[in-house]
Structures are given as structure tokens and as C-alpha cells.
Design a protein around this motif. Structure first.
Motif, PDB file in Angstrom:
ATOM      1  N   UNK A 157       0.667  -1.364   0.069  1.00  0.00           N
ATOM      2  CA  UNK A 157       0.137  -0.093   0.005  1.00  0.00           C
ATOM      3  C   UNK A 157       0.853   1.154   0.116  1.00  0.00           C
ATOM      4  N   UNK A 158       1.839   1.494   0.757  1.00  0.00           N
ATOM      5  CA  UNK A 158       2.832   2.652   0.979  1.00  0.00           C
ATOM      6  C   UNK A 158       3.559   2.721  -0.668  1.00  0.00           C
ATOM      7  N   UNK A 159       3.708   1.752  -1.213  1.00  0.00           N
ATOM      8  CA  UNK A 159       4.547   1.648  -2.790  1.00  0.00           C
ATOM      9  C   UNK A 159       3.301   2.373  -3.485  1.00  0.00           C
ATOM     10  N   UNK A 160       2.311   1.688  -3.463  1.00  0.00           N
ATOM     11  CA  UNK A 160       1.014   2.072  -4.306  1.00  0.00           C
ATOM     12  C   UNK A 160       0.698   3.559  -4.199  1.00  0.00           C
ATOM     13  N   UNK A 161       0.784   4.011  -2.881  1.00  0.00           N
ATOM     14  CA  UNK A 161       0.733   5.348  -2.790  1.00  0.00           C
ATOM     15  C   UNK A 161       1.611   6.427  -3.414  1.00  0.00           C
ATOM     16  N   UNK A 162       2.811   6.175  -3.143  1.00  0.00           N
ATOM     17  CA  UNK A 162       3.849   6.657  -3.680  1.00  0.00           C
ATOM     18  C   UNK A 162       3.959   6.745  -5.196  1.00  0.00           C
ATOM     19  N   UNK A 163       3.534   5.607  -5.756  1.00  0.00           N
ATOM     20  CA  UNK A 163       3.684   5.552  -7.092  1.00  0.00           C
ATOM     21  C   UNK A 163       2.474   6.439  -7.839  1.00  0.00           C
ATOM     22  N   UNK A 164       1.120   6.580  -7.201  1.00  0.00           N
ATOM     23  CA  UNK A 164      -0.112   7.082  -7.647  1.00  0.00           C
ATOM     24  C   UNK A 164       0.328   8.682  -7.477  1.00  0.00           C
ATOM     25  N   UNK A 165       1.038   9.062  -6.512  1.00  0.00           N
ATOM     26  CA  UNK A 165       1.312  10.634  -6.191  1.00  0.00           C
ATOM     27  C   UNK A 165       2.363  10.954  -7.173  1.00  0.00           C
ATOM     28  N   UNK A 166       3.450  10.242  -7.544  1.00  0.00           N
ATOM     29  CA  UNK A 166       4.232  10.419  -8.647  1.00  0.00           C
ATOM     30  C   UNK A 166       3.549  10.703  -9.964  1.00  0.00           C
ATOM     31  N   UNK A 167       2.738   9.700 -10.217  1.00  0.00           N
ATOM     32  CA  UNK A 167       1.863   9.753 -11.527  1.00  0.00           C
ATOM     33  C   UNK A 167       1.018  11.051 -11.572  1.00  0.00           C
ATOM     34  N   UNK A 168       0.619  11.569 -10.694  1.00  0.00           N
ATOM     35  CA  UNK A 168      -0.312  12.788 -10.547  1.00  0.00           C
ATOM     36  C   UNK A 168       0.650  13.848 -10.760  1.00  0.00           C
ATOM     37  N   UNK A 169       1.747  13.907 -10.047  1.00  0.00           N
ATOM     38  CA  UNK A 169       2.691  15.012 -10.577  1.00  0.00           C
ATOM     39  C   UNK A 169       3.268  15.161 -11.820  1.00  0.00           C
ATOM     40  N   UNK A 170       3.491  13.847 -12.364  1.00  0.00           N
ATOM     41  CA  UNK A 170       3.951  13.685 -13.830  1.00  0.00           C
ATOM     42  C   UNK A 170       2.974  14.156 -14.761  1.00  0.00           C
TER      43      UNK A 170
END
Length: 185
Positions: A157-170
Motif C-alpha cells: 500500500x505504501x508503494x502504491x500511494x507513492x507511485x500514484x502521487x508520482x503519476x499525479x505529479x507527472x
């Protein structure tokens, strides 16, 4: 929110890898939404176990290894039940199945593995074949790095959150109207 980031922790890197935990988070231009975290009971798991991957896990932090250890105090469910819960999670998003987009960090890891697990358990894959998205591509194009807090590394879950936030920024950098045209007003 129709986008769902999926992260798996596994005991192999093959498409038929044994899944030990599933993390998922819905996301969109306004941030993160509903979340799911499931730990798989090894007695009810299926899939390939790779000794090199197991050795890699032994070298990770105690926090990362905790979910995979026999001492984990939380709920563990058989893989078939975990996949059913994942389907319920998708249904609770109130997005037509044909509109859901699923993301994995790399085109050859999370999504092929969870699709293989659905097949192995006799479940239909709950998204359209054209729904798969790859974080590595969008992050490279936008020159965005994933910022995973140390305590969340190798936690699904921690990795999924961080990856989703990175996609939002991208998406913000590249023009979020391209990823979420429905949000552009």
C-alpha cells in the motif's frame, strides 16, 4: 476516480509469482482516494517462489519483512479471497468496469502477476485488456522520481500511494488534461 494503482509484494519476479500482499489506491487529478491493503496467507497462496527473491527479501528492512513473516499479527487471507476483495474494491469505486484504468510500476511486473493470479484462481480479470497503464513510461517522460517514505518501502500500500502521487505529479507536468480530460473545465 477511475485510475487504480496496484502494487504487489511477491516471492518471485515471474508472471506466475506467489503474491504475498496487494496494495491498491484509487487516484485522480485531485489526489488519492479509496485504498486497499491485503496480506495473503501463504497456506492459501499459489505461484512460483524464487530463491533469489526470497534472499533479496531477507536483506530488506525489518519493517518490509514484517508482513511476510510468520510473526505478522494481522489478518491473512487465501489468495482467492484476496482477489475477490480486490474486485469488491473496484466495484465500490462506482466506475463502469470498461472505464477503470489500472496502473503498475513497469509493464512486466504487477499487472501481469495479478492477472496470472486471477486466472490461477478461476476468476475473470476485472478490467478491460486495454486498461493497463505503466508508471515507468509517464514518470520518465515527465522526469519525475517516486518519493517513497523509508517506512513504506516494500509495503504494497505504501508503494502504491507513492507511485500514484508520482503519476499525479507527472500528469501535472505533462498537462493533466491529457490523462484526465474529464477534469479539464
Amino acid at each position: 476516480m477511475r485510475d487504480v494503482m496496484i502494487d504487489l509484494e511477491t516471492l518471485s519476479t515471474r508472471p506466475d509469482a506467489m503474491i504475498r500482499s496487494i496494495g491498491a489506491v484509487a487516484f485522480g487529478p485531485d489526489g488519492l482516494g479509496a485504498e486497499l491493503s491485503i496480506v495473503i496467507d501463504p497456506a492459501g497462496a499459489v505461484g512460483h517462489i524464487d530463491p533469489e527473491t526470497v534472499a533479496w527479501w531477507l536483506g530488506q528492512s525489518g519493517v518490509a519483512r514484517h508482513v511476510l513473516s510468520a510473526a505478522y499479527p494481522g489478518e491473512r487471507v487465501p489468495l482467492a479471497h484476496a482477489l475477490q476483495r480486490f474486485c469488491w474494491f473496484l466495484n465500490d469505486l462506482n466506475v463502469p468496469p470498461a472505464k477503470v484504468r489500472v496502473w503498475g510500476h513497469g509493464s512486466s511486473f504487477d499487472l501481469p502477476i495479478i492477472e496470472s493470479a486471477f486466472r490461477a484462481c478461476g476468476h475473470p480479470i476485472p478490467w478491460n485488456h486495454s486498461a493497463a497503464r505503466d508508471t515507468r513510461t509517464i514518470l520518465e517522460l515527465a522526469e519525475v522520481k517516486i518519493a517513497t517514505p523509508e517506512a513504506a518501502k516494500h509495503d504494497a500500500l505504501g508503494d502504491a500511494r507513492a507511485q500514484a502521487l508520482a503519476v499525479i505529479e507527472a500528469a501535472r507536468i505533462l498537462g493533466s488534461h491529457r490523462l484526465w480530460p474529464e477534469a479539464a473545465v
